[in-house]
Design an enzyme around this catalytic site. Structure first.
Site, mmCIF file in Angstrom:
data_model
loop_
_atom_site.group_PDB
_atom_site.id
_atom_site.type_symbol
_atom_site.label_atom_id
_atom_site.label_comp_id
_atom_site.label_asym_id
_atom_site.label_seq_id
_atom_site.Cartn_x
_atom_site.Cartn_y
_atom_site.Cartn_z
ATOM 1 C CE1 TYR A 195 -4.286 -1.181 -0.378
ATOM 2 C CE2 TYR A 195 -3.370 -2.994 0.879
ATOM 3 C CZ TYR A 195 -4.359 -2.483 0.068
ATOM 4 O OH TYR A 195 -5.427 -3.267 -0.310
ATOM 5 N NE ARG B 126 -0.061 -0.116 -6.229
ATOM 6 C CZ ARG B 126 1.055 -0.848 -6.198
ATOM 7 N NH1 ARG B 126 1.178 -1.870 -5.378
ATOM 8 N NH2 ARG B 126 2.082 -0.566 -6.975
ATOM 9 C CD GLN C 118 -16.764 -0.350 -7.440
ATOM 10 O OE1 GLN C 118 -16.548 -1.536 -7.271
ATOM 11 N NE2 GLN C 118 -17.175 0.134 -8.584
ATOM 12 C CG ASN C 119 -11.487 4.298 -8.212
ATOM 13 O OD1 ASN C 119 -11.691 3.098 -8.329
ATOM 14 N ND2 ASN C 119 -11.609 5.149 -9.204
ATOM 15 C CG HIS D 55 -14.142 -0.621 -2.015
ATOM 16 N ND1 HIS D 55 -14.042 -1.091 -3.301
ATOM 17 C CD2 HIS D 55 -15.316 -1.129 -1.527
ATOM 18 C CE1 HIS D 55 -15.100 -1.842 -3.582
ATOM 19 N NE2 HIS D 55 -15.886 -1.873 -2.533
ATOM 20 N N GLY E 233 -16.308 2.994 -15.582
ATOM 21 C CA GLY E 233 -15.065 2.254 -15.361
ATOM 22 C C GLY E 233 -15.097 1.253 -14.231
ATOM 23 C CB THR E 234 -16.998 -0.222 -11.937
ATOM 24 O OG1 THR E 234 -17.160 -1.389 -11.124
ATOM 25 C CG2 THR E 234 -18.343 0.364 -12.261
ATOM 26 C CB SER E 235 -15.468 -5.339 -13.719
ATOM 27 O OG SER E 235 -15.223 -5.471 -12.330
ATOM 28 C CB ALA F 7 -13.342 7.307 -17.951
HETATM 29 N N1 APR Z 1 -12.009 4.178 -18.974
HETATM 30 C C1 APR Z 1 -13.082 3.571 -18.412
HETATM 31 N N2 APR Z 1 -13.070 2.294 -18.013
HETATM 32 C C2 APR Z 1 -11.933 1.601 -18.176
HETATM 33 C C3 APR Z 1 -10.770 2.159 -18.742
HETATM 34 C C4 APR Z 1 -10.834 3.524 -19.146
HETATM 35 N N3 APR Z 1 -9.806 4.155 -19.703
HETATM 36 N N4 APR Z 1 -9.806 1.204 -18.748
HETATM 37 C C5 APR Z 1 -10.338 0.104 -18.210
HETATM 38 N N5 APR Z 1 -11.629 0.331 -17.860
HETATM 39 C C6 APR Z 1 -12.609 -0.555 -17.235
HETATM 40 C C7 APR Z 1 -12.468 -2.040 -17.525
HETATM 41 O O1 APR Z 1 -13.098 -2.361 -18.771
HETATM 42 C C8 APR Z 1 -13.196 -2.650 -16.335
HETATM 43 O O2 APR Z 1 -14.580 -2.827 -16.601
HETATM 44 O O3 APR Z 1 -12.464 -0.454 -15.842
HETATM 45 C C9 APR Z 1 -13.048 -1.592 -15.243
HETATM 46 C C10 APR Z 1 -12.155 -1.984 -14.094
HETATM 47 O O4 APR Z 1 -12.704 -3.074 -13.433
HETATM 48 P P1 APR Z 1 -12.058 -3.640 -12.099
HETATM 49 O O5 APR Z 1 -10.583 -3.763 -12.303
HETATM 50 O O6 APR Z 1 -12.837 -4.849 -11.729
HETATM 51 O O7 APR Z 1 -12.246 -2.459 -11.060
HETATM 52 P P2 APR Z 1 -13.462 -2.131 -10.127
HETATM 53 O O8 APR Z 1 -14.749 -2.496 -10.748
HETATM 54 O O9 APR Z 1 -13.262 -0.725 -9.652
HETATM 55 O O10 APR Z 1 -13.163 -3.101 -8.925
HETATM 56 C C11 APR Z 1 -13.866 -2.945 -7.755
HETATM 57 O O11 APR Z 1 -12.361 -4.397 -6.587
HETATM 58 O O12 APR Z 1 -10.179 -4.913 -6.195
HETATM 59 C C12 APR Z 1 -11.321 -4.351 -5.675
HETATM 60 O O13 APR Z 1 -11.497 -2.775 -3.976
HETATM 61 C C13 APR Z 1 -11.086 -2.944 -5.292
HETATM 62 O O14 APR Z 1 -12.445 -1.049 -5.588
HETATM 63 C C14 APR Z 1 -11.969 -2.166 -6.229
HETATM 64 C C15 APR Z 1 -13.044 -3.182 -6.540
#
Ligand code: APR
Length: 244
Positions: free
Chosen positions: A58, A61, A92-93, A110, A176-178, A219
């Site tokens: 961390y 990071r 979530q960041n 988080h 930008g979240t999965s 994004a």
């Molecule tokens: N712009 C937008 N989205 C993007 C970009 C970009 N330039 N590059 C990648 N992505 C997308 C990917 O397609 C994916 O869907 O960002 C997403 C990232 O997904 P994850 O890595 O799963 O991140 P997130 O959803 O924030 O994860 C949630 O998981 O590890 C834990 O606590 C951590 O907060 C985090 C949580």
């Protein structure tokens, strides 16, 4: 006389919004987070096994976050707020890029990497303005400090607050979240039925749940473009090209 309520944009962001600022997302194709398995650095078990490794991870990071700068997406959301729109961000960041861009209403689901937290009393938090957290750094009760972040397998204390915010949305923008990590992914289910949801993510086509409008762009392109639409018209709306 009825007073018009300012429409409320709620934005749920994930690692993808900070990708163009140079901070890596989690679910990269190799399944590792910055060369580490998440089990080794971001779980309560990892902390018990090797707190020194977790702190070093961390600390790296945190140094990256300090070097990173808000990108066009963070800035556009802050600008919308400055223009008089009501904007609440649930992220979530653990970075502070929304705040540094100028957003004032940010909930960190988080936690925050720039804060240290007592390991005996979660209410005892301290800003880490500079430097690292190392073994031997203690809270006012004498217990080791840890990063104020939520690890895998831990409860998400602010989830209830996030649900309340989402329930008040007039439009939900997801960036930008999965949506793979619970309970954050389940926040979409809290949105009132008549409220539109837009997802901006290069992988939007695959990720968007049914009924969600998709913008398959990074994004830094998709968010400023949407914000320009809303600024031009002075209201929140879903561009027709996105409606199926
Ligand atoms: N712009 C937008 N989205 C993007 C970009 C970009 N330039 N590059 C990648 N992505 C997308 C990917 O397609 C994916 O869907 O960002 C997403 C990232 O997904 P994850 O890595 O799963 O991140 P997130 O959803 O924030 O994860 C949630 O998981 O590890 C834990 O606590 C951590 O907060 C985090 C949580």
């Amino acid at each position: 006389m009825t007073r018009q309520r300012t429409p409320h944009l709620v934005v749920l962001t994930g690692a993808g919004i900070s990708a163009e600022s140079g901070l890596k997302t989690f679910r990269a194709s190799d399944g590792l987070w910055e060369e580490h398995r998440v089990e080794d650095v971001a779980t309560p078990e990892a902390w018990v096994r090797d707190p020194g490794l977790v702190l070093r991870f961390y600390n790296q990071r945190r140094a990256q976050v300090r070097r990173a700068r808000p990108n066009a997406a963070h800035k556009a959301l802050a600008e919308l707020e400055r223009d008089g729109f009501r904007v609440s961000i649930i992220t979530q960041n653990i970075d502070d890029l929304h705040e540094r861009a100028g957003s004032r209403d940010v909930l960190h689901l988080h936690g925050e990497i720039l804060m240290a937290r007592s390991t005996v009393d979660p209410r005892m938090c301290y800003p880490v303005h500079r430097g690292d957290i190392v073994l031997g750094d203690v809270c006012d009760k004498g217990s080791q400090l840890r990063p104020d972040v939520v690890w895998f397998g831990e409860a998400v204390p602010r989830y209830g607050d996030a649900c309340e915010i989402v329930e008040q949305a007039d439009l939900l923008l997801v960036v930008g979240t999965s949506l793979a990590v619970m309970p954050a992914g389940a926040l979409l289910r809290q949105v009132p039925m008549d409220v539109d949801v837009i997802l901006v993510d290069p992988d939007a086509e695959r990720l968007a749940p049914p009924g969600v409008a998709k913008i398959g762009q990074p994004a830094g392109e998709g968010v400023p473009e949407l914000v320009r639409h809303w600024q031009r018209q002075g209201r929140l709306w879903v561009p027709e090209t996105l409606l199926e």
